[in-house]
Design a protein around this motif. Structure first.
Motif, PDB file in Angstrom:
ATOM      1  N   HIS A  17       0.837  -1.197   0.000  1.00 23.01           N
ATOM      2  CA  HIS A  17       0.000   0.000   0.000  1.00 23.01           C
ATOM      3  C   HIS A  17       0.866   1.237   0.000  1.00 23.01           C
ATOM      4  O   HIS A  17       1.944   1.249   0.609  1.00 23.01           O
ATOM      5  N   LEU A  18       0.360   2.256  -0.656  1.00 22.36           N
ATOM      6  CA  LEU A  18       1.106   3.512  -0.684  1.00 22.36           C
ATOM      7  C   LEU A  18       0.545   4.446   0.370  1.00 22.36           C
ATOM      8  O   LEU A  18      -0.651   4.747   0.384  1.00 22.36           O
ATOM      9  N   LEU A  23       6.006   3.271   0.331  1.00 21.92           N
ATOM     10  CA  LEU A  23       5.370   1.993   0.012  1.00 21.92           C
ATOM     11  C   LEU A  23       5.484   1.075   1.227  1.00 21.92           C
ATOM     12  O   LEU A  23       6.577   0.854   1.754  1.00 21.92           O
ATOM     13  N   LEU A  24       4.330   0.590   1.675  1.00 15.29           N
ATOM     14  CA  LEU A  24       4.309  -0.286   2.847  1.00 15.29           C
ATOM     15  C   LEU A  24       3.918  -1.693   2.424  1.00 15.29           C
ATOM     16  O   LEU A  24       3.097  -1.865   1.520  1.00 15.29           O
ATOM     17  N   HIS A  25       4.484  -2.668   3.087  1.00 13.35           N
ATOM     18  CA  HIS A  25       4.151  -4.076   2.800  1.00 13.35           C
ATOM     19  C   HIS A  25       3.491  -4.697   4.015  1.00 13.35           C
ATOM     20  O   HIS A  25       3.888  -4.430   5.157  1.00 13.35           O
ATOM     21  N   LEU A  26       2.518  -5.535   3.716  1.00 10.59           N
ATOM     22  CA  LEU A  26       1.805  -6.217   4.788  1.00 10.59           C
ATOM     23  C   LEU A  26       1.713  -7.688   4.432  1.00 10.59           C
ATOM     24  O   LEU A  26       1.458  -8.031   3.276  1.00 10.59           O
ATOM     25  N   GLN A  27       1.945  -8.539   5.407  1.00  6.00           N
ATOM     26  CA  GLN A  27       1.796  -9.970   5.159  1.00  6.00           C
ATOM     27  C   GLN A  27       1.111 -10.626   6.342  1.00  6.00           C
ATOM     28  O   GLN A  27       1.533 -10.464   7.487  1.00  6.00           O
ATOM     29  N   VAL A  28       0.051 -11.346   6.054  1.00  6.68           N
ATOM     30  CA  VAL A  28      -0.677 -12.076   7.096  1.00  6.68           C
ATOM     31  C   VAL A  28      -0.569 -13.554   6.758  1.00  6.68           C
ATOM     32  O   VAL A  28      -0.964 -13.975   5.682  1.00  6.68           O
ATOM     33  N   TRP A  38       2.884  -9.342   9.734  1.00  5.17           N
ATOM     34  CA  TRP A  38       4.099  -8.571   9.578  1.00  5.17           C
ATOM     35  C   TRP A  38       3.795  -7.333   8.746  1.00  5.17           C
ATOM     36  O   TRP A  38       3.105  -7.415   7.722  1.00  5.17           O
ATOM     37  N   ALA A  39       4.293  -6.189   9.153  1.00  4.70           N
ATOM     38  CA  ALA A  39       4.134  -4.963   8.374  1.00  4.70           C
ATOM     39  C   ALA A  39       5.467  -4.235   8.394  1.00  4.70           C
ATOM     40  O   ALA A  39       6.139  -4.154   9.419  1.00  4.70           O
ATOM     41  N   GLY A  40       5.850  -3.708   7.231  1.00  4.68           N
ATOM     42  CA  GLY A  40       7.131  -3.003   7.162  1.00  4.68           C
ATOM     43  C   GLY A  40       7.165  -2.050   5.996  1.00  4.68           C
ATOM     44  O   GLY A  40       6.293  -2.051   5.122  1.00  4.68           O
ATOM     45  N   VAL A  41       8.216  -1.249   5.979  1.00  2.00           N
ATOM     46  CA  VAL A  41       8.387  -0.228   4.938  1.00  2.00           C
ATOM     47  C   VAL A  41       9.261  -0.793   3.823  1.00  2.00           C
ATOM     48  O   VAL A  41      10.231  -1.507   4.100  1.00  2.00           O
ATOM     49  N   ASP A  42       8.931  -0.491   2.593  1.00  6.84           N
ATOM     50  CA  ASP A  42       9.725  -0.927   1.443  1.00  6.84           C
ATOM     51  C   ASP A  42      11.158  -0.427   1.576  1.00  6.84           C
ATOM     52  O   ASP A  42      11.398   0.747   1.837  1.00  6.84           O
ATOM     53  N   GLY A  43      12.088  -1.345   1.425  1.00  7.29           N
ATOM     54  CA  GLY A  43      13.496  -0.979   1.546  1.00  7.29           C
ATOM     55  C   GLY A  43      14.076  -1.236   2.922  1.00  7.29           C
ATOM     56  O   GLY A  43      15.292  -1.287   3.095  1.00  7.29           O
ATOM     57  N   GLU A 111      -3.135  -0.375  10.427  1.00  9.22           N
ATOM     58  CA  GLU A 111      -4.004  -1.091  11.377  1.00  9.22           C
ATOM     59  C   GLU A 111      -5.384  -1.322  10.755  1.00  9.22           C
ATOM     60  O   GLU A 111      -5.949  -2.404  10.869  1.00  9.22           O
ATOM     61  N   LYS A 112      -5.913  -0.304  10.076  1.00  7.80           N
ATOM     62  CA  LYS A 112      -7.239  -0.442   9.436  1.00  7.80           C
ATOM     63  C   LYS A 112      -7.182  -1.534   8.366  1.00  7.80           C
ATOM     64  O   LYS A 112      -8.093  -2.340   8.239  1.00  7.80           O
ATOM     65  N   ILE A 113      -6.096  -1.537   7.620  1.00  8.80           N
ATOM     66  CA  ILE A 113      -5.963  -2.534   6.549  1.00  8.80           C
ATOM     67  C   ILE A 113      -5.877  -3.933   7.158  1.00  8.80           C
ATOM     68  O   ILE A 113      -6.482  -4.887   6.659  1.00  8.80           O
ATOM     69  N   ILE A 114      -5.124  -4.055   8.249  1.00  7.96           N
ATOM     70  CA  ILE A 114      -4.986  -5.360   8.911  1.00  7.96           C
ATOM     71  C   ILE A 114      -6.349  -5.843   9.392  1.00  7.96           C
ATOM     72  O   ILE A 114      -6.726  -7.005   9.180  1.00  7.96           O
TER      73      ILE A 114
END
Lengths: 123, 136
Positions: A17-18, A23-28, A38-43, A111-114
């Motif tokens: 998500h931007l 750019l943020l990455h999310l993985q469930v 897991w959530a983190g920032v690109d790079g 958090e909303k996306i999660i």
């Protein structure tokens, strides 16, 4: 009566998500009655601030409070722990949470996306 | 959003034992996460770090590298400690230039159908799966 183990089934839900210009990455990853978020920032994809939360037990008909703790962290931040507690309470499962975001606004966005992702998974 | 199972090269399952043992490895920049489970859950979490030393120092499995195993959650048994150390050592040997720490989740059975599990067979099975599951 102890529970019987069942055939393991993993599912991974990834999304990016931007947020403003980041750019943020999310993985469930879902397991049996538990999930790894897991959530983190690109790079800067790191596995830090890892916390675990257990669903609230019931004692004599009363639901007790959710338990959670940080298990791998170098900072005093408790974002992962608090989110884990909220999710364990809401969904009644064990949650491993690793949130690696630099600021609160980004975290609120993720958090909303999660929450929406988990609602879709567990509906 | 991408949904679905872990891609084939990142997961392995073995039906050598009556129940499947599934493994998933996920690589992030600073650590390697490996989950080996027969219960479908994460289980005990071990954190293994590597320190490079001079050639004169004593070492465990590999030369010039010592490993430090810490349990983050549950599993304070020497058997799990051994499994964690063994898995991390295999990963380190498969990828010698990479000294990322390894977070290992273990949820293994003591007995199947009333019979004790052969630990040697289990470790051989795990070793095979880890070697095949190269995400590093």
């Amino acid at each position: 009566m102890p529970s019987e183990p069942s055939a393991p089934r993993f599912k991974v839900y990834s999304s990016s998500h931007l947020f403003q210009t980041q750019l943020l990455h999310l993985q469930v990853t879902t397991f049996e009655e538990s999930a790894f978020i897991w959530a983190g920032v690109d790079g800067n994809e790191v596995l830090g601030n890892l916390a675990v939360a257990m669903p609230p037990p019931t004692f004599n008909g009363n639901t007790l409070s959710t338990s959670s703790t940080t298990i791998l962290t170098k900072e005093i931040e408790e974002t992962s722990k608090q989110l884990g507690q909220k999710l364990a309470s809401k969904f009644g499962k064990q949650f491993f949470v690793s949130i690696n975001l630099p600021d609160q606004m980004m975290f609120s966005f993720v958090e909303k996306i999660i929450l929406n992702t988990l609602k879709d998974i567990y509906s | 959003m991408n949904t679905g199972t872990i891609s084939p090269e990142q997961s392995r399952s073995s039906t050598k034992f009556p129940l499947q043992t599934k493994q998933a490895a996920r690589v992030i920049n600073d650590k390697i996460l490996v989950i080996i489970t027969q219960y479908g859950k994460v289980g005990s979490l071990a954190y293994v770090t590597f320190d490079s030393l001079s050639s004169k120092s004593l070492s465990s499995f590999s030369t010039n590298v010592t490993t430090d195993v810490n349990f983050l959650l549950g599993g304070f048994s020497s058997l799990y400690q051994f499994y964690a150390l063994h898995i991390a050592t295999i990963i380190a040997n498969e990828n010698p230039n990479d000294r990322r720490s390894v977070v290992i989740g273990l949820a293994l059975k003591d007995a199947v159908n009333g019979e004790d599990v052969d630990n040697k067979e289990i470790i051989n099975c795990i070793e095979l799966m880890v070697r095949e599951c190269k995400v590093w």
